[in-house]
Design a protein around this motif. Structure first.
Motif, mmCIF file in Angstrom:
data_model
loop_
_atom_site.group_PDB
_atom_site.id
_atom_site.type_symbol
_atom_site.label_atom_id
_atom_site.label_comp_id
_atom_site.label_asym_id
_atom_site.label_seq_id
_atom_site.Cartn_x
_atom_site.Cartn_y
_atom_site.Cartn_z
ATOM 1 N N GLN A 100 5.832 15.663 -4.550
ATOM 2 C CA GLN A 100 5.111 14.668 -4.916
ATOM 3 C C GLN A 100 6.161 13.799 -5.629
ATOM 4 O OE1 GLN A 100 1.754 14.724 -5.034
ATOM 5 N NE2 GLN A 100 2.723 16.833 -4.022
ATOM 6 N N PRO A 101 6.451 13.023 -5.137
ATOM 7 C CA PRO A 101 7.905 12.442 -5.563
ATOM 8 C C PRO A 101 7.025 10.791 -6.251
ATOM 9 C CG PRO A 101 7.057 11.195 -3.280
ATOM 10 C CD PRO A 101 6.363 12.338 -3.537
ATOM 11 N N VAL A 102 7.002 11.493 -7.345
ATOM 12 C CA VAL A 102 6.781 10.493 -8.397
ATOM 13 C C VAL A 102 7.022 9.614 -9.096
ATOM 14 C CG1 VAL A 102 5.232 10.339 -10.209
ATOM 15 C CG2 VAL A 102 3.796 11.680 -8.857
ATOM 16 N N ASP A 103 8.488 10.799 -8.986
ATOM 17 C CA ASP A 103 9.611 9.619 -9.642
ATOM 18 C C ASP A 103 10.782 9.110 -8.713
ATOM 19 O OD1 ASP A 103 11.448 8.349 -11.358
ATOM 20 O OD2 ASP A 103 11.656 9.599 -12.371
ATOM 21 N N ARG A 156 3.851 9.923 3.160
ATOM 22 C CA ARG A 156 2.901 11.088 3.613
ATOM 23 C C ARG A 156 3.249 12.124 4.555
ATOM 24 N NH1 ARG A 156 1.523 12.365 8.998
ATOM 25 N NH2 ARG A 156 3.313 10.439 9.884
ATOM 26 N N HIS A 157 4.591 12.515 4.367
ATOM 27 C CA HIS A 157 4.908 13.913 5.073
ATOM 28 C C HIS A 157 5.595 14.406 3.385
ATOM 29 C CE1 HIS A 157 5.903 13.699 9.626
ATOM 30 N NE2 HIS A 157 6.270 12.432 8.999
ATOM 31 N N ALA A 158 6.014 13.471 2.722
ATOM 32 C CA ALA A 158 6.274 14.343 1.238
ATOM 33 C C ALA A 158 4.474 15.634 0.770
ATOM 34 C CB ALA A 158 6.896 13.621 0.558
ATOM 35 N N LYS A 159 3.742 14.682 0.959
ATOM 36 C CA LYS A 159 2.724 15.592 0.539
ATOM 37 C C LYS A 159 2.563 16.303 1.297
ATOM 38 C CE LYS A 159 -0.822 12.575 -0.389
ATOM 39 N NZ LYS A 159 -2.095 11.878 0.247
ATOM 40 N N MET A 206 1.018 -1.425 0.025
ATOM 41 C CA MET A 206 0.277 0.124 0.218
ATOM 42 C C MET A 206 0.645 1.293 0.129
ATOM 43 S SD MET A 206 -3.421 -0.285 -0.283
ATOM 44 C CE MET A 206 -3.799 1.548 -0.186
ATOM 45 N N ALA A 207 1.820 1.009 0.580
ATOM 46 C CA ALA A 207 2.515 2.061 0.369
ATOM 47 C C ALA A 207 3.041 2.471 -0.484
ATOM 48 C CB ALA A 207 4.394 1.925 1.254
ATOM 49 N N SER A 208 4.237 1.572 -1.357
ATOM 50 C CA SER A 208 4.397 2.308 -2.551
ATOM 51 C C SER A 208 3.433 3.514 -3.347
ATOM 52 C CB SER A 208 5.509 1.018 -3.275
ATOM 53 O OG SER A 208 4.579 -0.109 -3.354
ATOM 54 N N THR A 209 1.938 2.125 -3.977
ATOM 55 C CA THR A 209 1.179 2.067 -4.152
ATOM 56 C C THR A 209 0.600 3.663 -4.013
ATOM 57 O OG1 THR A 209 0.117 0.403 -4.533
ATOM 58 C CG2 THR A 209 -0.956 1.690 -4.996
ATOM 59 N N ASP A 210 0.646 4.381 -2.850
ATOM 60 C CA ASP A 210 0.005 5.245 -2.940
ATOM 61 C C ASP A 210 0.846 6.642 -2.971
ATOM 62 O OD1 ASP A 210 -2.152 4.127 -1.293
ATOM 63 O OD2 ASP A 210 -1.425 4.491 0.554
ATOM 64 N N GLU A 265 -1.374 12.865 -7.775
ATOM 65 C CA GLU A 265 -1.148 13.618 -8.585
ATOM 66 C C GLU A 265 0.142 14.837 -8.443
ATOM 67 O OE1 GLU A 265 -2.227 13.265 -12.218
ATOM 68 O OE2 GLU A 265 -3.002 10.746 -11.296
ATOM 69 N N THR A 266 0.735 15.241 -9.491
ATOM 70 C CA THR A 266 0.954 17.067 -9.836
ATOM 71 C C THR A 266 0.663 17.724 -9.597
ATOM 72 O OG1 THR A 266 3.499 15.803 -10.285
ATOM 73 C CG2 THR A 266 3.482 18.207 -9.624
#
Length: 530
Positions: free
Chosen positions: A375-378, A367-370, A1-5, A10-11
């Motif tokens: 947005q740590p998409v990559d 969570r803290h990045a959000k 779940m962590a990696s999926t979330d 979305e940026t």
């Protein structure tokens, strides 16, 4: 779940602006990517390796790192046999455990800093040559004195493998994915302490104690050859993001064969921006980093506080491992092999913790990045951690594991004192290693985050504090049990981790400012040196 979330974020336009100002390479060997007039600055990928290549490389490094805990624990079931063989008392034979751990803590300070400068391949060669020679010497020991001395040399050879494994994780994995890879790293390392007593008990009981060391020498020789033939150098000072063509001593046989193949005429010899920066540093070799661990732990207040607390948490479980053979041999009259099997619940607990703690670390980081508008998409690109609450991201995830570890440690002592069977101790050992491994995983990830350019020295400093307190715990636990009883001795061990728990809150509150002050000090020092 962590990696999926994390991957589904979305940026937005606002978030992109925030990310563009903060998402830059964090290591000093990475240059900024060119500016695109149509969009924000995009940092280059942190490493050229794919996800599965990273997993296999970290797994391979972890298998080599298994020798350190395996060597420490494979010896335990044979302690009574060795005491009879050399006609010494239990306290004298336990001294070989204490001295092993002291050298296990001291040696990586030299080799870890050396690897930061010269690369891990020369460091591995030095360590395994010493380790193999020491095992041959131990297998041929004829006196207690030779056993004690050569055991220290054996520790010096094997101890740095864990620090080198942590360096490799730091070299190829970003902060956003590091929690999961730290979990992979811990799996073989967790197996060693439990596989060791089983293997040692079987060898001691059926072939004799000398075969313990012959088998270790054979396994280490095979591992060293495999690593040098197939495992690439990852030190960013030498190979950058992995694409720099370094000196022959840093290239695997597979890589040298690939380099000899005819190149496609249409293929250019371009390298990434990261590689260009690292190319100027390739082949760097210096003796200055040999004492880098001592300097780092004395000058970095955040690192010092965190490592000291982690060592306190680590000391309790090591005391359990050290006292278990004598306690359970006296209580249940078990054979060497049967005592070895008692360590298997520790492996099961470590595996469970490695899986869940890695996911919780990545989830809490996202969570803290959000919250920060990032947005740590990559995950292949490293976020700049300046102003980022990385201490909260790591230590909050460690909280539940810490509470579990302290509670089970206290329960363990009273269970051994009053339990009439083996079921309760086995269950408690499983839970104790779930908690302890979860805390260790979080602390290792935080070390890599706050010391990205000195990973070898930082992990060696952590190894020093853990091993010295672990050695002290293993030396005093049996006398403590004799004076206080098992219940009160382990209550004291578990109570220490609770008593000093406010240090974690201090790290979460003051850690960012301490980290910023240390980074500024390092920048000023580099400016003066240049």
């Amino acid at each position: 779940m962590a990696s999926t979330d994390c991957d589904k974020i979305e940026t937005t336009e606002t978030d992109t602006v925030a990310a563009s100002s903060l998402t830059v390479p964090s290591t000093e060997d990475v240059e900024k990517a060119p500016v695109d007039d149509t969009g924000p600055i995009t940092p280059p990928p942190f490493s050229i390796y794919s996800r599965w290549e990273k997993r296999l490389m970290i797994l391979g490094a972890a298998l080599s790192a298994t020798f350190s805990p395996l060597t420490g624990q494979i010896y335990l079931p044979a302690l009574t046999v060795l005491a009879d063989e050399f006609n010494v008392i239990d306290a004298e034979i336990n001294l070989t455990i204490t001295t092993y751990m002291i050298f296990q803590g001291i040696t990586p300070m030299f080799i870890g800093g050396f690897a930061d400068s010269a690369g891990w391949r020369p460091a591995y060669l030095i360590c395994f040559v010493i380790y193999i020679a020491a095992n041959v010497g131990l297998a041929m020991s004829q006196s207690y004195t030779s056993l004690l001395v050569v055991r220290c040399i054996q520790s010096a050879g094997s101890a740095t493998t864990i620090a080198l494994c942590q360096v490799i994780v730091t070299d190829i994995a970003t902060s956003a994915e590091r929690g999961q890879y730290m979990g992979i790293m811990l799996l073989p390392i967790a197996i060693g302490p439990s596989l060791g007593p089983v293997l040692g008990g079987a060898l001691s009981q059926y072939l004799g104690w000398r075969w313990i060391f012959w088998v270790l020498a054979i396994l280490a020789s095979v591992d060293l050859v495999a690593m040098l033939l197939f495992f690439p150098e990852t030190c960013r000072r030498i190979v950058g993001d992995g694409s720099v063509k370094a000196h022959l001593i840093y290239r695997t046989s597979w890589k040298m064969l690939a380099d000899r193949r005819p190149k496609d005429e249409n293929t250019s010899d371009t390298v990434s921006p990261t590689s260009k920066s690292a190319a100027t540093l390739k082949g760097a070799f210096s003796l200055r980093p040999l004492l880098a661990s001592i300097t780092l732990i004395c000058t970095n207040l955040e690192l010092f506080v965190m490592l000291m607390y982690n060592a306190i948490v680590f000391a309790g479980p090591y005391a359990v491992r050290a006292a278990l053979p004598s306690q359970f041999h006296a209580l249940f009259e078990l054979t060497d092999l049967q005592i070895g099997f008692l360590y298997l619940p520790m492996t099961a607990g470590s595996i469970v913790a490695a899986f869940f703690s890695g996911r919780s670390l990545n989830w809490n980081f996202c969570r803290h990045a959000k919250k920060q508008g990032l947005q740590p998409v990559d995950k292949s690109r490293q976020l700049c951690l300046k102003g980022f609450p990385i201490e909260k991201a790591r230590l909050q995830a460690a909280g539940p594991f810490l509470l579990l570890s302290a509670a089970v440690m206290i329960t363990w002592g009273w269970s051994v004192e009053y339990s009439g069977g083996l079921a309760a101790p086995c269950v408690l050992m499983f839970l104790l290693w779930v908690g302890n491994t979860g805390v260790t995983n979080a602390c290792n990830a935080l070390v890599a985050d706050i010391c990205p350019t000195q990973a070898g020295a930082a992990s060696a400093a952590g190894n020093l504090t853990r091993c010295l307190l672990g050695a002290a715990a293993s030396a005093v636990i049996v006398p403590m049990i004799g004076v206080l009883s098992s219940g009160w001795a382990y209550t004291l061990m578990g109570g220490l981790s609770v008593l000093f728990a406010p240090l974690l809150l201090l790290l979460m509150i003051k850690g960012p400012s301490w980290r910023e002050a240390f980074e500024k000090k390092m920048e000023d020092k580099r400016a003066l040196d240049s």
